[in-house]
Write a protein that holds these residues in place. Structure first.
Motif, PDB file in Angstrom:
ATOM      1  N   LEU A 127       0.871  -1.181   0.000  1.00  0.00           N
ATOM      2  CA  LEU A 127       0.000   0.000   0.000  1.00  0.00           C
ATOM      3  C   LEU A 127       0.907   1.229   0.000  1.00  0.00           C
ATOM      4  O   LEU A 127       0.925   1.997   0.943  1.00  0.00           O
ATOM      5  CB  LEU A 127      -0.899   0.023   1.240  1.00  0.00           C
ATOM      6  N   GLY A 128       1.703   1.354  -1.002  1.00  0.00           N
ATOM      7  CA  GLY A 128       2.699   2.419  -1.043  1.00  0.00           C
ATOM      8  C   GLY A 128       4.042   1.883  -0.596  1.00  0.00           C
ATOM      9  O   GLY A 128       4.243   0.675  -0.468  1.00  0.00           O
ATOM     10  N   ALA A 129       4.970   2.802  -0.338  1.00  0.00           N
ATOM     11  CA  ALA A 129       6.348   2.418  -0.031  1.00  0.00           C
ATOM     12  C   ALA A 129       6.548   1.901   1.387  1.00  0.00           C
ATOM     13  O   ALA A 129       7.467   1.128   1.637  1.00  0.00           O
ATOM     14  CB  ALA A 129       7.268   3.613  -0.269  1.00  0.00           C
ATOM     15  N   ILE A 130       5.682   2.295   2.323  1.00  0.00           N
ATOM     16  CA  ILE A 130       5.944   1.966   3.734  1.00  0.00           C
ATOM     17  C   ILE A 130       4.864   1.132   4.412  1.00  0.00           C
ATOM     18  O   ILE A 130       4.992   0.780   5.574  1.00  0.00           O
ATOM     19  CB  ILE A 130       6.164   3.252   4.556  1.00  0.00           C
ATOM     20  N   ARG A 131       3.792   0.817   3.687  1.00  0.00           N
ATOM     21  CA  ARG A 131       2.707   0.048   4.298  1.00  0.00           C
ATOM     22  C   ARG A 131       2.386  -1.180   3.457  1.00  0.00           C
ATOM     23  O   ARG A 131       2.474  -1.146   2.244  1.00  0.00           O
ATOM     24  CB  ARG A 131       1.447   0.900   4.445  1.00  0.00           C
ATOM     25  N   THR A 132       1.974  -2.252   4.127  1.00  0.00           N
ATOM     26  CA  THR A 132       1.598  -3.495   3.464  1.00  0.00           C
ATOM     27  C   THR A 132       0.315  -4.012   4.101  1.00  0.00           C
ATOM     28  O   THR A 132       0.176  -3.999   5.326  1.00  0.00           O
ATOM     29  CB  THR A 132       2.707  -4.558   3.622  1.00  0.00           C
ATOM     30  N   LEU A 133      -0.612  -4.470   3.265  1.00  0.00           N
ATOM     31  CA  LEU A 133      -1.841  -5.087   3.740  1.00  0.00           C
ATOM     32  C   LEU A 133      -1.646  -6.593   3.692  1.00  0.00           C
ATOM     33  O   LEU A 133      -1.171  -7.125   2.686  1.00  0.00           O
ATOM     34  CB  LEU A 133      -3.016  -4.678   2.846  1.00  0.00           C
ATOM     35  N   CYS A 134      -1.997  -7.305   4.776  1.00  0.00           N
ATOM     36  CA  CYS A 134      -1.737  -8.746   4.874  1.00  0.00           C
ATOM     37  C   CYS A 134      -2.958  -9.502   5.379  1.00  0.00           C
ATOM     38  O   CYS A 134      -3.784  -8.949   6.113  1.00  0.00           O
ATOM     39  CB  CYS A 134      -0.603  -9.013   5.869  1.00  0.00           C
ATOM     40  N   VAL A 135      -3.042 -10.779   5.015  1.00  0.00           N
ATOM     41  CA  VAL A 135      -4.011 -11.720   5.577  1.00  0.00           C
ATOM     42  C   VAL A 135      -3.223 -12.960   5.962  1.00  0.00           C
ATOM     43  O   VAL A 135      -2.595 -13.585   5.112  1.00  0.00           O
ATOM     44  CB  VAL A 135      -5.114 -12.100   4.561  1.00  0.00           C
ATOM     45  N   SER A 136      -3.217 -13.291   7.245  1.00  0.00           N
ATOM     46  CA  SER A 136      -2.510 -14.485   7.713  1.00  0.00           C
ATOM     47  C   SER A 136      -2.875 -14.763   9.161  1.00  0.00           C
ATOM     48  O   SER A 136      -3.623 -14.011   9.777  1.00  0.00           O
ATOM     49  CB  SER A 136      -0.993 -14.291   7.597  1.00  0.00           C
ATOM     50  N   THR A 137      -2.308 -15.827   9.679  1.00  0.00           N
ATOM     51  CA  THR A 137      -2.413 -16.059  11.116  1.00  0.00           C
ATOM     52  C   THR A 137      -1.444 -15.110  11.801  1.00  0.00           C
ATOM     53  O   THR A 137      -0.518 -14.589  11.172  1.00  0.00           O
ATOM     54  CB  THR A 137      -2.040 -17.513  11.471  1.00  0.00           C
ATOM     55  N   LEU A 138      -1.655 -14.857  13.071  1.00  0.00           N
ATOM     56  CA  LEU A 138      -0.726 -14.062  13.873  1.00  0.00           C
ATOM     57  C   LEU A 138      -0.485 -14.799  15.183  1.00  0.00           C
ATOM     58  O   LEU A 138      -1.408 -15.401  15.739  1.00  0.00           O
ATOM     59  CB  LEU A 138      -1.289 -12.674  14.172  1.00  0.00           C
ATOM     60  N   SER A 139       0.713 -14.726  15.661  1.00  0.00           N
ATOM     61  CA  SER A 139       1.031 -15.391  16.926  1.00  0.00           C
ATOM     62  C   SER A 139       0.398 -14.645  18.091  1.00  0.00           C
ATOM     63  O   SER A 139       0.055 -13.456  17.990  1.00  0.00           O
ATOM     64  CB  SER A 139       2.545 -15.454  17.119  1.00  0.00           C
ATOM     65  N   HIS A 140       0.270 -15.357  19.197  1.00  0.00           N
ATOM     66  CA  HIS A 140      -0.244 -14.735  20.420  1.00  0.00           C
ATOM     67  C   HIS A 140       0.635 -13.542  20.808  1.00  0.00           C
ATOM     68  O   HIS A 140       0.127 -12.500  21.211  1.00  0.00           O
ATOM     69  CB  HIS A 140      -0.291 -15.771  21.544  1.00  0.00           C
ATOM     70  N   ALA A 141       1.954 -13.693  20.675  1.00  0.00           N
ATOM     71  CA  ALA A 141       2.888 -12.610  21.021  1.00  0.00           C
ATOM     72  C   ALA A 141       2.679 -11.389  20.128  1.00  0.00           C
ATOM     73  O   ALA A 141       2.699 -10.256  20.614  1.00  0.00           O
ATOM     74  CB  ALA A 141       4.327 -13.102  20.905  1.00  0.00           C
TER      75      ALA A 141
END
Length: 89
Positions: free
Chosen positions: A10-24
């Motif tokens: 989403l431009g040079a410094i941002r990214t849109l993601c879909v995934s699992t995320l760890s508890h941490a």
């Protein structure tokens, strides 16, 4: 699919993601409203020095829902990229 992962810049410094995320990772970004860390998350990664981190936008509770979200987001980003820029009148 063990860990679904989709991302788009989403431009040079941002990214849109879909995934699992760890508890941490969820604890680090102080997410509490989504319940457990089970599921798939739609989130933005910001690489700016002062605000670097993850901002969770939504949660999909199944792999099918996560795949569909990634497809919808990919279609929308492709449509936005193909659209002519808006001009002021």
């Amino acid at each position: 699919m063990d860990d679904l992962f989709w991302s788009a810049p989403l431009g040079a410094i941002r990214t849109l993601c879909v995934s699992t995320l760890s508890h941490a990772a969820l604890a680090e970004c102080e997410v509490k409203a989504f319940g457990s860390d089970f599921g798939y998350f739609v989130y933005e990664v910001d690489e700016r020095p002062r605000s670097a981190g993850i901002s969770v936008l939504a949660k999909a509770t199944s792999e099918d829902a996560a795949v569909r979200l990634a497809e919808i987001l990919a279609l929308r980003l492709a449509a936005d990229a193909a659209a002519p820029p808006l001009t002021a009148v």
